[in-house]
Scaffold this active site. Structure first.
Site, PDB file in Angstrom:
ATOM      1  N   TYR A 134       0.870  -1.169   0.000  1.00 35.00           N
ATOM      2  CA  TYR A 134       0.000   0.000   0.000  1.00 35.00           C
ATOM      3  C   TYR A 134       0.908   1.222   0.000  1.00 35.00           C
ATOM      4  O   TYR A 134       1.687   1.427   0.932  1.00 35.00           O
ATOM      5  CB  TYR A 134      -0.889  -0.011   1.243  1.00 35.00           C
ATOM      6  CG  TYR A 134      -2.157   0.808   1.131  1.00 35.00           C
ATOM      7  CD1 TYR A 134      -2.349   1.730   0.107  1.00 35.00           C
ATOM      8  CD2 TYR A 134      -3.193   0.650   2.054  1.00 35.00           C
ATOM      9  CE1 TYR A 134      -3.506   2.462   0.011  1.00 35.00           C
ATOM     10  CE2 TYR A 134      -4.361   1.383   1.970  1.00 35.00           C
ATOM     11  CZ  TYR A 134      -4.516   2.291   0.937  1.00 35.00           C
ATOM     12  OH  TYR A 134      -5.680   3.023   0.855  1.00 35.00           O
ATOM     13  N   ARG A 162      -2.987  -3.046 -17.907  1.00 35.53           N
ATOM     14  CA  ARG A 162      -4.161  -2.169 -17.995  1.00 35.53           C
ATOM     15  C   ARG A 162      -4.003  -1.045 -16.986  1.00 35.53           C
ATOM     16  O   ARG A 162      -3.894  -1.278 -15.786  1.00 35.53           O
ATOM     17  CB  ARG A 162      -5.444  -2.945 -17.738  1.00 35.53           C
ATOM     18  CG  ARG A 162      -5.657  -3.988 -18.797  1.00 35.53           C
ATOM     19  CD  ARG A 162      -7.100  -4.410 -18.984  1.00 35.53           C
ATOM     20  NE  ARG A 162      -7.200  -5.088 -20.267  1.00 35.53           N
ATOM     21  CZ  ARG A 162      -7.459  -4.493 -21.409  1.00 35.53           C
ATOM     22  NH1 ARG A 162      -7.663  -3.189 -21.432  1.00 35.53           N
ATOM     23  NH2 ARG A 162      -7.510  -5.173 -22.529  1.00 35.53           N
ATOM     24  N   LYS A 191      -3.263  -1.593 -24.898  1.00 30.06           N
ATOM     25  CA  LYS A 191      -3.411  -1.398 -26.338  1.00 30.06           C
ATOM     26  C   LYS A 191      -2.055  -1.579 -27.033  1.00 30.06           C
ATOM     27  O   LYS A 191      -1.330  -2.515 -26.725  1.00 30.06           O
ATOM     28  CB  LYS A 191      -4.049  -0.037 -26.623  1.00 30.06           C
ATOM     29  CG  LYS A 191      -5.437   0.139 -25.968  1.00 30.06           C
ATOM     30  CD  LYS A 191      -6.063   1.440 -26.382  1.00 30.06           C
ATOM     31  CE  LYS A 191      -7.465   1.594 -25.812  1.00 30.06           C
ATOM     32  NZ  LYS A 191      -7.467   1.919 -24.368  1.00 30.06           N
ATOM     33  N   ASP A 249      -6.404  13.067 -25.732  1.00 34.45           N
ATOM     34  CA  ASP A 249      -6.648  11.714 -25.249  1.00 34.45           C
ATOM     35  C   ASP A 249      -6.034  10.756 -26.263  1.00 34.45           C
ATOM     36  O   ASP A 249      -6.632  10.439 -27.293  1.00 34.45           O
ATOM     37  CB  ASP A 249      -8.149  11.470 -25.090  1.00 34.45           C
ATOM     38  CG  ASP A 249      -8.445  10.119 -24.445  1.00 34.45           C
ATOM     39  OD1 ASP A 249      -7.517   9.295 -24.317  1.00 34.45           O
ATOM     40  OD2 ASP A 249      -9.614   9.881 -24.064  1.00 34.45           O
ATOM     41  N   THR A 293      -3.481   5.345 -22.184  1.00 32.97           N
ATOM     42  CA  THR A 293      -3.521   4.042 -21.518  1.00 32.97           C
ATOM     43  C   THR A 293      -2.187   3.347 -21.758  1.00 32.97           C
ATOM     44  O   THR A 293      -1.460   3.664 -22.703  1.00 32.97           O
ATOM     45  CB  THR A 293      -4.652   3.154 -22.064  1.00 32.97           C
ATOM     46  OG1 THR A 293      -4.499   3.018 -23.487  1.00 32.97           O
ATOM     47  CG2 THR A 293      -6.014   3.761 -21.763  1.00 32.97           C
ATOM     48  N   GLU A 352       0.034   4.778  -0.694  1.00 32.69           N
ATOM     49  CA  GLU A 352      -0.796   5.963  -0.914  1.00 32.69           C
ATOM     50  C   GLU A 352       0.074   7.217  -0.876  1.00 32.69           C
ATOM     51  O   GLU A 352       0.885   7.403   0.027  1.00 32.69           O
ATOM     52  CB  GLU A 352      -1.869   6.027   0.171  1.00 32.69           C
ATOM     53  CG  GLU A 352      -3.008   6.967  -0.117  1.00 32.69           C
ATOM     54  CD  GLU A 352      -4.083   6.869   0.943  1.00 32.69           C
ATOM     55  OE1 GLU A 352      -5.248   6.700   0.583  1.00 32.69           O
ATOM     56  OE2 GLU A 352      -3.738   6.955   2.139  1.00 32.69           O
TER      57      GLU A 352
END
Length: 412
Positions: free
Chosen positions: A59, A240, A234, A205, A231, A61
């Site tokens: 974790y 992902r 692709k 984008d 992203t 954060e």
């Protein structure tokens, strides 16, 4: 060094055979059908190893050096490496590698630059805009006032005159340049000019073409955009996830828009996998791959047109092709179902200026498998034969298995 459970191929089979069967089945599906979805690819073994690494337990954060949890020194190192590689790969002053998805990256860009109620100019959804570009079903369409530009009905290309006219009429706070179904390159310099004329920010984008940008097979939007959203799957062949690129002046606003405004702790195993993908994308081999993706798409588009499909814009500059199967006697949804039964996996998309749906397909995954222009001819013949009814789905499935057997995504 001990083998971690995630890297032990037998641990899941022993502990949870039911789930192991599902995962084996999915690998078999991917390996024995043709993955022609423009949004999908095969991640490398290194990327998959990073996804299953011990960083999945961490974790972290916050950002490197300012985490809210202890024990983050190696998580910080992984994030530093991913961000540095992204900056170098795309020539950006700042990179945020934490967005969980492409949509998360877009929302963070809006949060960094806009306030609720601001006007945004973006490609309309019927012409290939993404849900995050103002769909009323999406947060973007509820928080902001979207104005849609479209495509020229004759050419299928972005109508630059309309973009400029709408920008002057509505004075948007941001202009969005990008699509999920546009097969040509956007003119980033034009959009920068229009945004500057009306005092707007430019958000690009680049979820679909960013992998081609990495390989030098598509124009780089970074020099023109205030923020580039992307992203990492692709064409880029990573995990992902999302990515944000911007200049140094916006770095703080972008980082705060990702955390804590739009999402919580980073998925550190995914961040590490992004680092692996960026490292692979910086190699000469990836540049060869990216150019082959485009060459395959152009050949596939030519053969699809010769088979009777109507190819939008008359071809492609990218990995992506959209076609209308109506001349072959089927609508998009029916055609997609027939092709799925034949082991040819692709997507539907709206056809601009109609109420119909066409087919959207791409060449990234099959190119990863090593297929070339000769195989594109064969794939086009299969697609047309199944849609026309000349080849039964079962017969086509046999030929698909022969083709995938010769081009495995993960050779032994």
């Amino acid at each position: 060094m001990p083998v971690t459970p995630a890297l032990d191929p037998d641990v899941l089979r022993r502990q949870d055979p039911e789930l192991a069967d599902i995962l084996r089945g999915e690998l078999d599906r991917q390996s024995t059908t043709l993955q022609l979805s423009a949004a999908e690819n095969f991640a490398s073994p290194a990327v998959l190893a990073a996804l299953g690494s011990p960083l999945a337990n961490k974790y972290a954060e916050g950002y490197p050096g300012t985490r809210y949890h202890g024990g983050c020194a190696l998580a910080d190192a992984a994030e530093h490496l991913a961000a540095e590689r992204a900056r170098e790969l795309f020539g950006a002053e700042h990179a945020n590698v934490q967005p969980h998805t492409g949509s998360s990256a877009v929302l963070a860009a809006y949060a960094a630059l806009l306030r609720p109620g601001d006007t945004v100019l973006a490609l309309g959804l019927p012409d290939g805009g993404h849900l995050s570009h103002g769909s009323p079903a999406h947060l973007s369409g509820r928080w902001f006032d979207f104005v849609a530009y479209g495509l020229d009905p004759e050419t299928g290309l972005v109508d630059h005159d309309e973009v400029r006219r709408l920008a002057r009429a509505h004075r948007p706070k941001a202009v969005v340049c990008g699509s999920i179904a546009y097969s040509r390159h956007f003119d980033h310099a034009f959009f920068r000019e229009v945004a500057d004329e009306v005092g707007a920010c430019l958000i690009v984008d680049a979820a679909h073409p960013i992998g081609l940008v990495a390989g030098g097979a598509a124009p780089n939007p970074v020099p023109y955009a205030d923020i580039v959203c992307a992203t990492t799957h692709k064409v880029l062949r990573g995990p992902r996830g999302g990515l944000l690129l911007c200049g140094g002046a916006l770095a703080g606003r972008v980082d705060r828009a990702v955390f804590p405004f739009t999402q919580g702790g980073a998925q550190m195993n995914v961040v590490a996998a992004k680092a692996a993908a960026f490292g692979e994308a910086a190699t000469p081999a990836f540049a060869v791959y990216a150019h082959q993706v485009v060459a395959n798409a152009r050949v596939l588009a030519e053969h699809l047109a010769a088979e009777g499909f109507t190819v939008t814009t008359g071809g492609t500059d990218t990995h992506l092709i959209t076609v209308d199967p109506a001349p072959l006697g089927e609508d998009g949804r029916t055609a997609r179902g027939l092709l799925a039964a034949a082991g040819l996996v692709l997507d539907c998309c709206p056809l601009p200026h109609t109420q119909e749906r066409g087919l959207r397909l791409g060449t990234a995954a099959v190119t990863t498998q090593g297929m070339g222009e000769r195989e594109m001819d064969r794939i086009a013949a299969l697609l047309a034969g199944v849609v026309r009814g000349d080849i039964a789905p079962g017969a086509a499935r046999i030929e698909v298995r022969e083709l995938t057997g010769a081009f495995s995504p993960y050779p032994a």
